[in-house]
Design a protein around this motif. Structure first.
Motif, short mmCIF file in Angstrom:
data_model
loop_
_atom_site.label_atom_id
_atom_site.label_comp_id
_atom_site.label_asym_id
_atom_site.label_seq_id
_atom_site.Cartn_x
_atom_site.Cartn_y
_atom_site.Cartn_z
N LYS A 1 0.83 -1.21 0.00
CA LYS A 1 0.00 0.00 0.00
C LYS A 1 0.87 1.27 0.00
CE LYS A 1 -2.09 -1.15 3.88
NZ LYS A 1 -1.39 -2.43 4.16
N SER A 2 1.80 1.35 0.95
CA SER A 2 2.63 2.56 1.05
C SER A 2 3.49 2.71 -0.21
CB SER A 2 3.53 2.49 2.28
OG SER A 2 2.76 2.46 3.45
N THR A 3 4.03 1.60 -0.69
CA THR A 3 4.86 1.64 -1.90
C THR A 3 4.05 2.16 -3.08
OG1 THR A 3 6.12 -0.23 -1.04
CG2 THR A 3 6.39 0.28 -3.38
N PHE B 1 2.40 11.11 4.56
CA PHE B 1 3.08 9.88 4.99
C PHE B 1 2.35 9.23 6.14
CE2 PHE B 1 6.78 12.43 3.39
CZ PHE B 1 7.07 11.62 2.30
N GLN B 2 2.62 7.92 6.29
CA GLN B 2 2.02 7.17 7.39
C GLN B 2 2.43 7.80 8.73
OE1 GLN B 2 2.32 3.03 6.68
NE2 GLN B 2 1.93 2.45 8.79
N ASN B 3 3.68 8.26 8.80
CA ASN B 3 4.16 8.87 10.04
C ASN B 3 4.31 10.38 9.85
OD1 ASN B 3 5.43 9.71 12.32
ND2 ASN B 3 7.22 8.36 12.09
N LEU C 1 -3.26 9.54 0.98
CA LEU C 1 -3.22 9.53 2.44
C LEU C 1 -2.89 8.14 2.94
CD1 LEU C 1 -6.47 11.50 2.28
CD2 LEU C 1 -4.49 12.42 3.48
N ASP C 2 -1.70 8.01 3.57
CA ASP C 2 -1.24 6.69 3.99
C ASP C 2 -1.65 6.44 5.45
OD1 ASP C 2 -0.09 4.25 3.86
OD2 ASP C 2 1.98 4.95 3.60
N GLU C 3 -2.62 5.60 5.63
CA GLU C 3 -3.13 5.25 6.97
C GLU C 3 -3.41 6.50 7.81
OE1 GLU C 3 -2.36 1.74 8.56
OE2 GLU C 3 -1.29 0.87 6.87
N PRO C 4 -4.31 7.36 7.33
CA PRO C 4 -4.49 8.65 8.01
C PRO C 4 -5.10 8.56 9.41
CG PRO C 4 -6.16 8.35 6.30
CD PRO C 4 -5.19 7.22 6.16
#
Ligand SMILES: Nc1ncnc2c1ncn2[C@@H]1O[C@H](COP(=O)(O)OP(=O)(O)O)[C@@H](O)[C@H]1O
Ligand SMILES: [Mg+2]
Length: 270
Positions: free
Chosen positions: A46-48, A87-89, A164-167
Protein backbone atom coordinates in the motif's frame (compact mmCIF):
# COMPACT_ATOMS: atom_id res chain seq x y z
CA UNK A 1 -5.64 7.50 -20.73
CA UNK A 2 -9.34 8.12 -21.30
CA UNK A 3 -11.00 11.46 -20.62
CA UNK A 4 -11.62 12.21 -16.96
CA UNK A 5 -8.82 9.95 -15.71
CA UNK A 6 -6.51 11.97 -13.49
CA UNK A 7 -3.84 9.47 -12.60
CA UNK A 8 -3.15 6.12 -14.22
CA UNK A 9 -0.75 3.27 -13.45
CA UNK A 10 0.00 1.09 -16.46
CA UNK A 11 1.63 -2.29 -15.86
CA UNK A 12 3.73 -0.96 -12.99
CA UNK A 13 6.27 -3.22 -11.28
CA UNK A 14 8.62 -2.18 -8.52
CA UNK A 15 11.21 -3.79 -6.24
CA UNK A 16 13.32 -2.05 -3.60
CA UNK A 17 17.04 -2.40 -4.40
CA UNK A 18 18.13 -6.01 -3.96
CA UNK A 19 14.64 -7.09 -2.86
CA UNK A 20 11.75 -8.98 -4.43
CA UNK A 21 8.98 -7.36 -6.47
CA UNK A 22 6.59 -5.57 -4.12
CA UNK A 23 4.36 -4.09 -6.84
CA UNK A 24 3.70 -6.56 -9.58
CA UNK A 25 2.35 -5.51 -12.99
CA UNK A 26 -0.28 -3.25 -11.46
CA UNK A 27 -2.70 -1.21 -13.59
CA UNK A 28 -5.17 1.27 -12.17
CA UNK A 29 -7.04 4.36 -13.39
CA UNK A 30 -8.15 6.97 -10.90
CA UNK A 31 -10.76 9.54 -11.75
CA UNK A 32 -13.56 11.65 -10.32
CA UNK A 33 -13.48 13.12 -6.87
CA UNK A 34 -14.30 11.88 -3.38
CA UNK A 35 -12.36 8.87 -2.09
CA UNK A 36 -10.91 5.54 -3.14
CA UNK A 37 -9.65 3.12 -0.48
CA UNK A 38 -6.60 0.90 -0.91
CA UNK A 39 -6.75 -1.97 1.55
CA UNK A 40 -4.49 -4.94 2.15
CA UNK A 41 -2.57 -6.75 4.86
CA UNK A 42 0.73 -5.44 6.23
CA UNK A 43 3.35 -5.64 3.51
CA UNK A 44 0.79 -5.84 0.68
CA UNK A 45 2.41 -2.80 -0.95
CA UNK A 46 0.00 0.00 0.00
CA UNK A 47 2.63 2.56 1.05
CA UNK A 48 4.86 1.64 -1.90
CA UNK A 49 1.94 2.15 -4.28
CA UNK A 50 1.31 5.64 -2.88
CA UNK A 51 5.01 6.55 -3.18
CA UNK A 52 4.90 5.42 -6.81
CA UNK A 53 1.69 7.36 -7.52
CA UNK A 54 3.26 10.47 -5.99
CA UNK A 55 6.37 10.09 -8.15
CA UNK A 56 8.58 9.68 -5.09
CA UNK A 57 9.60 6.22 -6.36
CA UNK A 58 10.08 5.32 -10.02
CA UNK A 59 8.64 2.09 -11.41
CA UNK A 60 11.14 -0.52 -12.64
CA UNK A 61 8.76 -1.17 -15.50
CA UNK A 62 5.46 0.27 -16.65
CA UNK A 63 4.54 3.91 -16.07
CA UNK A 64 2.35 6.21 -14.03
CA UNK A 65 0.87 9.08 -16.01
CA UNK A 66 -0.75 12.23 -14.70
CA UNK A 67 -3.37 14.16 -16.70
CA UNK A 68 -2.04 17.50 -15.46
CA UNK A 69 1.43 16.66 -16.74
CA UNK A 70 -0.03 16.34 -20.24
CA UNK A 71 -0.39 12.60 -19.59
CA UNK A 72 3.38 12.31 -19.16
CA UNK A 73 4.91 10.17 -16.40
CA UNK A 74 4.30 11.64 -13.00
CA UNK A 75 7.16 13.85 -11.84
CA UNK A 76 7.00 16.06 -8.74
CA UNK A 77 9.36 18.54 -10.42
CA UNK A 78 6.99 19.29 -13.32
CA UNK A 79 3.76 19.44 -11.30
CA UNK A 80 4.99 20.43 -7.84
CA UNK A 81 2.51 19.89 -5.05
CA UNK A 82 -0.31 18.77 -7.36
CA UNK A 83 -0.11 15.21 -6.02
CA UNK A 84 0.04 15.54 -2.25
CA UNK A 85 1.27 12.60 -0.18
CA UNK A 86 0.61 12.40 3.56
CA UNK A 87 3.08 9.88 4.99
CA UNK A 88 2.02 7.17 7.39
CA UNK A 89 4.16 8.87 10.04
CA UNK A 90 3.51 12.65 10.28
CA UNK A 91 6.92 13.12 11.92
CA UNK A 92 8.40 12.48 8.47
CA UNK A 93 6.55 15.52 7.16
CA UNK A 94 7.08 18.16 9.83
CA UNK A 95 10.56 19.52 10.44
CA UNK A 96 10.35 23.28 11.03
CA UNK A 97 10.10 25.16 14.35
CA UNK A 98 6.38 25.97 14.00
CA UNK A 99 3.27 24.59 12.33
CA UNK A 100 2.78 27.73 10.24
CA UNK A 101 6.36 27.54 8.93
CA UNK A 102 5.82 23.90 7.96
CA UNK A 103 2.59 24.84 6.17
CA UNK A 104 4.35 27.76 4.43
CA UNK A 105 7.32 25.64 3.37
CA UNK A 106 5.85 24.19 0.14
CA UNK A 107 4.36 27.40 -1.28
CA UNK A 108 7.50 29.36 -0.31
CA UNK A 109 9.64 26.73 -2.01
CA UNK A 110 7.60 27.22 -5.17
CA UNK A 111 8.67 30.85 -5.16
CA UNK A 112 5.22 32.30 -4.50
CA UNK A 113 5.03 35.91 -3.30
CA UNK A 114 4.98 36.43 0.48
CA UNK A 115 1.34 37.60 0.47
CA UNK A 116 0.26 34.55 -1.54
CA UNK A 117 2.22 32.27 0.83
CA UNK A 118 0.47 33.87 3.80
CA UNK A 119 -2.91 33.42 2.15
CA UNK A 120 -2.20 29.75 1.43
CA UNK A 121 -1.16 29.19 5.05
CA UNK A 122 -4.26 30.91 6.45
CA UNK A 123 -6.55 28.94 4.13
CA UNK A 124 -4.90 25.57 4.86
CA UNK A 125 -5.01 26.17 8.62
CA UNK A 126 -8.66 27.23 8.41
CA UNK A 127 -9.61 24.27 6.22
CA UNK A 128 -8.10 21.87 8.73
CA UNK A 129 -9.33 23.77 11.79
CA UNK A 130 -5.89 24.22 13.40
CA UNK A 131 -5.41 27.99 13.28
CA UNK A 132 -4.86 27.87 17.04
CA UNK A 133 -1.80 25.63 16.55
CA UNK A 134 -0.04 27.95 14.06
CA UNK A 135 2.75 28.99 16.42
CA UNK A 136 3.22 25.65 18.17
CA UNK A 137 6.32 23.53 17.53
CA UNK A 138 5.14 20.38 15.69
CA UNK A 139 7.11 18.03 17.96
CA UNK A 140 4.97 19.13 20.93
CA UNK A 141 1.68 18.24 19.28
CA UNK A 142 -0.50 15.20 19.91
CA UNK A 143 -0.65 12.44 17.30
CA UNK A 144 -3.94 13.73 15.90
CA UNK A 145 -2.72 17.33 15.82
CA UNK A 146 0.49 16.28 14.05
CA UNK A 147 -1.49 14.42 11.40
CA UNK A 148 -3.68 17.45 10.83
CA UNK A 149 -0.67 19.78 10.64
CA UNK A 150 1.00 17.44 8.12
CA UNK A 151 -2.19 17.48 6.06
CA UNK A 152 -2.29 21.31 6.18
CA UNK A 153 1.30 21.39 4.91
CA UNK A 154 0.15 19.44 1.85
CA UNK A 155 -3.10 21.36 1.31
CA UNK A 156 -1.18 24.65 1.16
CA UNK A 157 0.17 23.40 -2.18
CA UNK A 158 -3.41 23.05 -3.48
CA UNK A 159 -3.14 19.45 -4.69
CA UNK A 160 -5.41 17.90 -7.33
CA UNK A 161 -4.92 14.46 -5.76
CA UNK A 162 -4.41 13.61 -2.10
CA UNK A 163 -2.65 10.37 -1.21
CA UNK A 164 -3.22 9.53 2.44
CA UNK A 165 -1.24 6.69 3.99
CA UNK A 166 -3.13 5.25 6.97
CA UNK A 167 -4.49 8.65 8.01
CA UNK A 168 -6.19 7.32 11.14
CA UNK A 169 -3.42 5.00 12.36
CA UNK A 170 -2.79 5.33 16.10
CA UNK A 171 -5.51 7.94 16.65
CA UNK A 172 -7.93 7.64 19.55
CA UNK A 173 -11.62 7.22 18.62
CA UNK A 174 -12.48 10.92 18.77
CA UNK A 175 -9.40 12.03 16.84
CA UNK A 176 -10.15 9.27 14.33
CA UNK A 177 -13.71 10.56 13.84
CA UNK A 178 -12.43 14.12 13.52
CA UNK A 179 -9.86 13.03 10.91
CA UNK A 180 -12.54 11.18 8.95
CA UNK A 181 -14.84 14.20 8.96
CA UNK A 182 -11.96 16.42 7.83
CA UNK A 183 -11.04 14.05 4.99
CA UNK A 184 -14.66 13.92 3.83
CA UNK A 185 -14.73 17.72 3.67
CA UNK A 186 -11.71 18.01 1.37
CA UNK A 187 -12.29 18.65 -2.31
CA UNK A 188 -9.55 16.73 -4.23
CA UNK A 189 -9.67 13.11 -5.29
CA UNK A 190 -8.40 11.12 -2.32
CA UNK A 191 -6.64 7.77 -2.26
CA UNK A 192 -6.67 6.42 1.29
CA UNK A 193 -4.74 3.34 2.43
CA UNK A 194 -5.68 1.50 5.58
CA UNK A 195 -6.44 -1.80 7.17
CA UNK A 196 -9.09 -0.02 9.27
CA UNK A 197 -11.93 -1.28 7.09
CA UNK A 198 -14.53 0.53 9.18
CA UNK A 199 -12.87 3.85 8.38
CA UNK A 200 -12.69 2.94 4.69
CA UNK A 201 -16.36 1.91 4.77
CA UNK A 202 -17.28 5.36 6.08
CA UNK A 203 -15.05 7.40 3.78
CA UNK A 204 -14.59 5.60 0.45
CA UNK A 205 -17.08 4.79 -2.29
CA UNK A 206 -14.67 2.50 -4.14
CA UNK A 207 -11.92 0.19 -2.94
CA UNK A 208 -8.91 -1.57 -4.37
CA UNK A 209 -7.84 -4.74 -2.53
CA UNK A 210 -4.10 -5.37 -2.71
CA UNK A 211 -2.43 -8.70 -2.10
CA UNK A 212 1.32 -9.12 -2.48
CA UNK A 213 1.63 -6.16 -4.79
CA UNK A 214 -1.21 -7.21 -7.08
CA UNK A 215 -4.81 -6.08 -7.30
CA UNK A 216 -6.94 -8.91 -5.98
CA UNK A 217 -10.16 -7.08 -6.77
CA UNK A 218 -11.72 -3.66 -7.00
CA UNK A 219 -15.29 -2.37 -6.77
CA UNK A 220 -17.87 -0.64 -4.62
CA UNK A 221 -16.84 -0.73 -0.96
CA UNK A 222 -20.15 -2.16 0.15
CA UNK A 223 -19.92 -5.03 -2.36
CA UNK A 224 -16.33 -5.94 -1.53
CA UNK A 225 -16.50 -5.58 2.25
CA UNK A 226 -19.51 -7.88 2.53
CA UNK A 227 -17.53 -10.79 1.05
CA UNK A 228 -15.64 -12.29 4.00
CA UNK A 229 -13.96 -14.98 1.89
CA UNK A 230 -12.58 -12.45 -0.54
CA UNK A 231 -11.29 -10.30 2.32
CA UNK A 232 -9.82 -13.40 3.96
CA UNK A 233 -7.88 -14.14 0.79
CA UNK A 234 -6.27 -10.70 1.16
CA UNK A 235 -5.47 -11.36 4.83
CA UNK A 236 -8.24 -9.03 6.01
CA UNK A 237 -11.38 -9.34 8.09
CA UNK A 238 -14.74 -7.68 7.44
CA UNK A 239 -15.28 -4.31 9.12
CA UNK A 240 -15.97 -4.76 12.83
CA UNK A 241 -19.46 -3.35 12.39
CA UNK A 242 -20.31 -6.24 10.06
CA UNK A 243 -19.06 -8.86 12.44
CA UNK A 244 -22.20 -8.83 14.54
CA UNK A 245 -22.61 -7.98 18.20
CA UNK A 246 -21.60 -10.97 20.37
CA UNK A 247 -24.39 -10.11 22.82
CA UNK A 248 -27.35 -9.35 20.59
CA UNK A 249 -26.14 -10.83 17.29
CA UNK A 250 -27.32 -7.77 15.37
CA UNK A 251 -24.99 -6.37 12.73
CA UNK A 252 -24.61 -2.61 12.84
CA UNK A 253 -25.10 -1.03 9.43
CA UNK A 254 -24.74 2.75 9.38
CA UNK A 255 -25.23 5.03 6.39
CA UNK A 256 -22.71 4.22 3.70
CA UNK A 257 -20.53 6.61 1.75
CA UNK A 258 -21.95 5.23 -1.52
CA UNK A 259 -25.22 6.92 -0.62
CA UNK A 260 -23.43 10.10 -1.66
CA UNK A 261 -23.13 8.68 -5.19
CA UNK A 262 -23.93 11.09 -7.97
CA UNK A 263 -22.29 13.33 -10.52
CA UNK A 264 -18.49 13.14 -10.37
CA UNK A 265 -18.35 10.31 -7.85
CA UNK A 266 -14.93 8.67 -7.53
CA UNK A 267 -14.30 5.89 -10.00
CA UNK A 268 -11.62 3.28 -10.39
CA UNK A 269 -10.91 0.73 -13.05
CA UNK A 270 -8.10 -1.68 -13.88
N1 LIG B 1 12.44 1.11 2.08
C1 LIG B 1 12.26 -0.20 1.88
N2 LIG B 1 13.31 -1.00 1.56
C2 LIG B 1 13.13 -2.32 1.33
N3 LIG B 1 11.94 -2.96 1.40
C3 LIG B 1 10.87 -2.22 1.73
C4 LIG B 1 10.96 -0.80 1.99
N4 LIG B 1 9.73 -0.34 2.27
C5 LIG B 1 8.90 -1.41 2.21
N5 LIG B 1 9.58 -2.53 1.87
C6 LIG B 1 8.99 -3.86 1.67
O1 LIG B 1 8.04 -3.77 0.62
C7 LIG B 1 6.90 -4.56 0.92
C8 LIG B 1 5.66 -3.68 0.85
O2 LIG B 1 5.74 -2.74 1.89
P1 LIG B 1 4.70 -1.56 2.07
O3 LIG B 1 4.50 -0.89 0.75
O4 LIG B 1 5.22 -0.73 3.18
O5 LIG B 1 3.39 -2.36 2.47
P2 LIG B 1 2.12 -1.87 3.30
O6 LIG B 1 2.11 -0.39 3.30
O7 LIG B 1 0.97 -2.49 2.58
O8 LIG B 1 2.26 -2.45 4.68
C9 LIG B 1 7.15 -5.18 2.28
O9 LIG B 1 7.60 -6.50 2.09
C10 LIG B 1 8.22 -4.32 2.87
O10 LIG B 1 9.02 -5.05 3.75
MG1 LIG C 1 2.10 1.01 4.82
Amino acid sequence: MVNGVLLEARGVSFAYPGGPKVIDNLSLSLSGRQSIGVVGANGAGKSTLLLLLAGALKPNSGEIVFAEAGRAPVNPATTPGRIGLAFQNPDDQLFLPSVSEDVAFGPRNQGLAATEVQERVTTALEETGIGHLARRPPFQLSGGEKRTAALASILSLQPAVLLLDEPTASLDPLARRRAMRLLASLEPLKIITSHDLDMIWDTCQQVVVLKQGRILTTGATQDIFTQPELLGEAGLEPPLRLQGCPRCGVAYSPPFAADLAGEGVAAVSV
